[in-house]
Each structure stands twice: as C-alpha cells, then as structure tokens.
Design a protein around this motif. Structure first.
Motif, PDB file in Angstrom:
ATOM      1  N   ILE A  77       0.782  -1.236  -0.156  1.00 24.80           N
ATOM      2  CA  ILE A  77      -0.045   0.048  -0.047  1.00 24.80           C
ATOM      3  C   ILE A  77       0.913   1.240  -0.052  1.00 24.80           C
ATOM      4  O   ILE A  77       0.448   2.192  -0.551  1.00 24.80           O
ATOM      5  CB  ILE A  77      -1.132   0.088   1.386  1.00 24.80           C
ATOM      6  CG1 ILE A  77      -2.034  -1.373   1.008  1.00 24.80           C
ATOM      7  CG2 ILE A  77      -1.720   1.275   1.402  1.00 24.80           C
ATOM      8  CD1 ILE A  77      -2.849  -1.269   2.333  1.00 24.80           C
ATOM      9  N   ALA A  78       2.024   1.177   0.585  1.00 18.75           N
ATOM     10  CA  ALA A  78       2.802   2.117   0.690  1.00 18.75           C
ATOM     11  C   ALA A  78       3.386   2.921  -0.981  1.00 18.75           C
ATOM     12  O   ALA A  78       3.845   3.952  -0.857  1.00 18.75           O
ATOM     13  CB  ALA A  78       4.312   1.941   1.442  1.00 18.75           C
ATOM     14  N   LEU A  79       3.197   1.979  -1.638  1.00 19.50           N
ATOM     15  CA  LEU A  79       3.534   2.351  -3.155  1.00 19.50           C
ATOM     16  C   LEU A  79       2.717   3.468  -3.567  1.00 19.50           C
ATOM     17  O   LEU A  79       2.959   4.254  -4.541  1.00 19.50           O
ATOM     18  CB  LEU A  79       3.300   1.048  -4.192  1.00 19.50           C
ATOM     19  CG  LEU A  79       4.518   0.122  -3.766  1.00 19.50           C
ATOM     20  CD1 LEU A  79       4.001  -0.953  -4.880  1.00 19.50           C
ATOM     21  CD2 LEU A  79       5.949   0.574  -4.147  1.00 19.50           C
ATOM     22  N   VAL A  80       1.396   3.462  -3.071  1.00 19.13           N
ATOM     23  CA  VAL A  80       0.311   4.559  -3.732  1.00 19.13           C
ATOM     24  C   VAL A  80      -0.292   5.383  -2.406  1.00 19.13           C
ATOM     25  O   VAL A  80      -0.763   6.326  -2.592  1.00 19.13           O
ATOM     26  CB  VAL A  80      -0.789   3.927  -4.491  1.00 19.13           C
ATOM     27  CG1 VAL A  80      -0.317   3.152  -5.564  1.00 19.13           C
ATOM     28  CG2 VAL A  80      -1.593   2.936  -3.520  1.00 19.13           C
ATOM     29  N   ALA A  81       0.062   4.993  -1.251  1.00 27.49           N
ATOM     30  CA  ALA A  81      -0.456   5.697   0.098  1.00 27.49           C
ATOM     31  C   ALA A  81       0.483   5.739   1.122  1.00 27.49           C
ATOM     32  O   ALA A  81       0.256   4.885   2.121  1.00 27.49           O
ATOM     33  CB  ALA A  81      -1.810   5.108   0.156  1.00 27.49           C
ATOM     34  N   LYS A 148      13.566   3.644 -14.259  1.00 23.76           N
ATOM     35  CA  LYS A 148      13.255   4.163 -12.973  1.00 23.76           C
ATOM     36  C   LYS A 148      11.671   4.489 -12.987  1.00 23.76           C
ATOM     37  O   LYS A 148      11.126   4.873 -13.937  1.00 23.76           O
ATOM     38  CB  LYS A 148      13.749   5.666 -12.348  1.00 23.76           C
ATOM     39  CG  LYS A 148      15.347   5.022 -12.144  1.00 23.76           C
ATOM     40  CD  LYS A 148      16.089   6.079 -11.546  1.00 23.76           C
ATOM     41  CE  LYS A 148      17.326   5.888 -10.936  1.00 23.76           C
ATOM     42  NZ  LYS A 148      18.326   6.772 -10.829  1.00 23.76           N
ATOM     43  N   LEU A 149      11.002   4.131 -11.654  1.00 24.50           N
ATOM     44  CA  LEU A 149       9.597   4.384 -11.752  1.00 24.50           C
ATOM     45  C   LEU A 149       9.376   5.326 -10.381  1.00 24.50           C
ATOM     46  O   LEU A 149      10.117   5.114  -9.368  1.00 24.50           O
ATOM     47  CB  LEU A 149       8.786   3.148 -11.283  1.00 24.50           C
ATOM     48  CG  LEU A 149       8.220   1.914 -12.503  1.00 24.50           C
ATOM     49  CD1 LEU A 149       7.603   0.975 -11.725  1.00 24.50           C
ATOM     50  CD2 LEU A 149       7.357   2.886 -13.510  1.00 24.50           C
ATOM     51  N   GLY A 150       8.637   6.276 -10.607  1.00 27.63           N
ATOM     52  CA  GLY A 150       8.336   7.142  -9.573  1.00 27.63           C
ATOM     53  C   GLY A 150       6.765   6.974  -9.160  1.00 27.63           C
ATOM     54  O   GLY A 150       6.012   6.261  -9.883  1.00 27.63           O
ATOM     55  N   GLU A 151       6.267   7.398  -8.182  1.00 27.31           N
ATOM     56  CA  GLU A 151       5.001   7.441  -7.583  1.00 27.31           C
ATOM     57  C   GLU A 151       3.882   7.372  -8.762  1.00 27.31           C
ATOM     58  O   GLU A 151       2.872   6.704  -8.492  1.00 27.31           O
ATOM     59  CB  GLU A 151       4.952   8.359  -6.430  1.00 27.31           C
ATOM     60  CG  GLU A 151       3.413   7.980  -5.780  1.00 27.31           C
ATOM     61  CD  GLU A 151       3.081   8.780  -4.019  1.00 27.31           C
ATOM     62  OE1 GLU A 151       4.234   9.001  -3.629  1.00 27.31           O
ATOM     63  OE2 GLU A 151       2.096   8.936  -3.983  1.00 27.31           O
ATOM     64  N   GLU A 152       4.049   8.518  -9.296  1.00 31.60           N
ATOM     65  CA  GLU A 152       2.967   8.787 -10.171  1.00 31.60           C
ATOM     66  C   GLU A 152       2.956   7.901 -11.406  1.00 31.60           C
ATOM     67  O   GLU A 152       1.863   7.445 -11.846  1.00 31.60           O
ATOM     68  CB  GLU A 152       2.989  10.271 -11.129  1.00 31.60           C
ATOM     69  CG  GLU A 152       2.764  11.381 -10.195  1.00 31.60           C
ATOM     70  CD  GLU A 152       1.257  11.197  -9.617  1.00 31.60           C
ATOM     71  OE1 GLU A 152       0.354  10.972 -10.253  1.00 31.60           O
ATOM     72  OE2 GLU A 152       1.370  11.655  -8.308  1.00 31.60           O
ATOM     73  N   ASP A 153       3.918   7.251 -11.715  1.00 32.88           N
ATOM     74  CA  ASP A 153       3.867   6.196 -12.702  1.00 32.88           C
ATOM     75  C   ASP A 153       3.342   4.912 -12.378  1.00 32.88           C
ATOM     76  O   ASP A 153       2.708   4.322 -12.956  1.00 32.88           O
ATOM     77  CB  ASP A 153       5.429   5.826 -12.909  1.00 32.88           C
ATOM     78  CG  ASP A 153       6.411   6.899 -13.742  1.00 32.88           C
ATOM     79  OD1 ASP A 153       5.788   7.769 -14.535  1.00 32.88           O
ATOM     80  OD2 ASP A 153       7.474   7.231 -13.145  1.00 32.88           O
ATOM     81  N   ILE A 154       3.577   4.674 -10.947  1.00 33.40           N
ATOM     82  CA  ILE A 154       2.899   3.481 -10.157  1.00 33.40           C
ATOM     83  C   ILE A 154       1.363   3.602 -10.226  1.00 33.40           C
ATOM     84  O   ILE A 154       0.641   2.621 -10.419  1.00 33.40           O
ATOM     85  CB  ILE A 154       3.617   3.309  -8.760  1.00 33.40           C
ATOM     86  CG1 ILE A 154       5.140   2.905  -9.078  1.00 33.40           C
ATOM     87  CG2 ILE A 154       2.773   2.188  -7.938  1.00 33.40           C
ATOM     88  CD1 ILE A 154       5.974   2.959  -7.831  1.00 33.40           C
TER      89      ILE A 154
END
Ligand code: CTP
Ligand code: ZN
Length: 162
Positions: A77-81, A148-154
C-alpha cells in the motif's frame, strides 16, 4: 465533534478485519487494486472517500471485513498511499496498528515502462522485479534494464487496470 464522530455517521465500526486509514484523498480504489481486491471475493468492504482529516485535510478510508491483512500485503500500500495507517480489528477492538513501508523489492506487481526490457518480451518467463532506490520521494529501479519508476508512474499503472 471532529472527524472520528463524523466518520461514524458514514460507515460504522467493524467487528473483525482491517481498516486502512489516512489514505491520500482519491486513492482508495488504487489501494484496493494494489491488494488485488475486486469486490468479487464476497468480502464486505467499505470505501470512504474525501472525508475531513486533521492530519491530511482530506483522506480516504478502506475497511475490509473478515480479513486480517499481513504486513507483506499492507506494505505494498505504501507504493500509492505512504501516509496510510493499518488497523487490525478483532472483536471491535484495534489489536494492532502499523505504518506501511515500501518493500526493498517489488516482484511481479508492476510493469517496466521500457518496451525493450526483457520482462516485456512475449512468452518470456521473467517476472518484472524492481528494487527501492528511495522511499521519499518514491523511486524504484528495474533490476533488468535500470528504468526508474516514480509514485505517479505507479499510481497510473493501477488506475489504468480494472
Ligand atoms: N475502526 C473501525 N472499527 C473498529 C475499530 C476501529 O472501523 N471496531 C476504525 C476507526 O473508525 C478508525 C480506525 O479504525 O478509522 C482506527 O481506529 P482508532 O485507533 O480507534 O482511531 P484513532 O485513534 O482516531 O486512530 P489514529 O490514531 O490512527 O488516527
Ligand atoms: Zn526493465
């Protein structure tokens, strides 16, 4: 008065299960997708969106009845919240409260955005695998091609999926 009393009017307290609180406003559905919950499992699930929060201004809450989510599941969940707090409820009481933490490795959940990455090859049995580069701001790196991936991409990956 205040937020807890107001929430009580929207969704009642649960007997057993998991309450995911302090989700950034508008992310509740993304949290459900991260957990792989579609609603077709038959579990009773309450979504509360855009309610007042002292800490966040506005927040979402997800209550899943009859399921005590493991730390492994809730850390995703930490990936998006990243602000989410996890409350495990038993017999109406919060018996465990935990924060969420991005795992050091995320395997098989996210797609690499690089179309030439080995994990994107058709019929290729290699699962996408990302390592955490930094937690705040969130940055993950594909171990196969370095993208690389950031929060918005995820978040975008989960908002596109149904
Ligand atoms: N909750 C619930 N059912 C219960 C117990 C708690 O749905 N039987 C929910 C509450 O509504 C709240 C969250 O679980 O959204 C956490 O409950 P609690 O720890 O009692 O609230 P707070 O002290 O406000 O939590 P925090 O300190 O994390 O803000
Ligand atoms: Zn890659």
């Amino acid at each position: 008065m205040g937020a807890p009393a107001d929430q009580g009017l929207i969704v009642r307290r649960i007997r057993d299960g998991t309450v995911i609180d302090h989700i950034p406003a508008g992310r509740a559905l993304t949290v459900l997708r991260i957990l792989g919950l579609s609603g077709r499992e038959g579990l009773r699930i309450a979504l509360v969106m855009n309610v007042e929060s002292r800490k966040l201004g506005r927040k979402d809450i997800v209550k899943v009845e009859g399921l005590s989510l493991t730390r492994e599941a809730t850390d995703l969940i930490a990936l998006v919240a990243p602000t989410a707090t996890i409350n495990i409820v038993k017999d109406y009481r919060v018996v465990e409260k935990r924060r969420v933490k991005v795992p050091d490795e995320v395997v098989g959940l996210l797609q690499c955005p690089n179309p030439t990455c080995i994990t994107r090859k058709r019929g290729e049995p290699i699962k996408p695998r990302f390592v955490k580069v930094s937690e705040s701001p969130l940055v993950l790196r594909c171990v196969y091609c370095g993208t690389k991936l950031g929060e918005e991409d995820i978040v975008r990956q989960f908002e596109g999926a149904h």
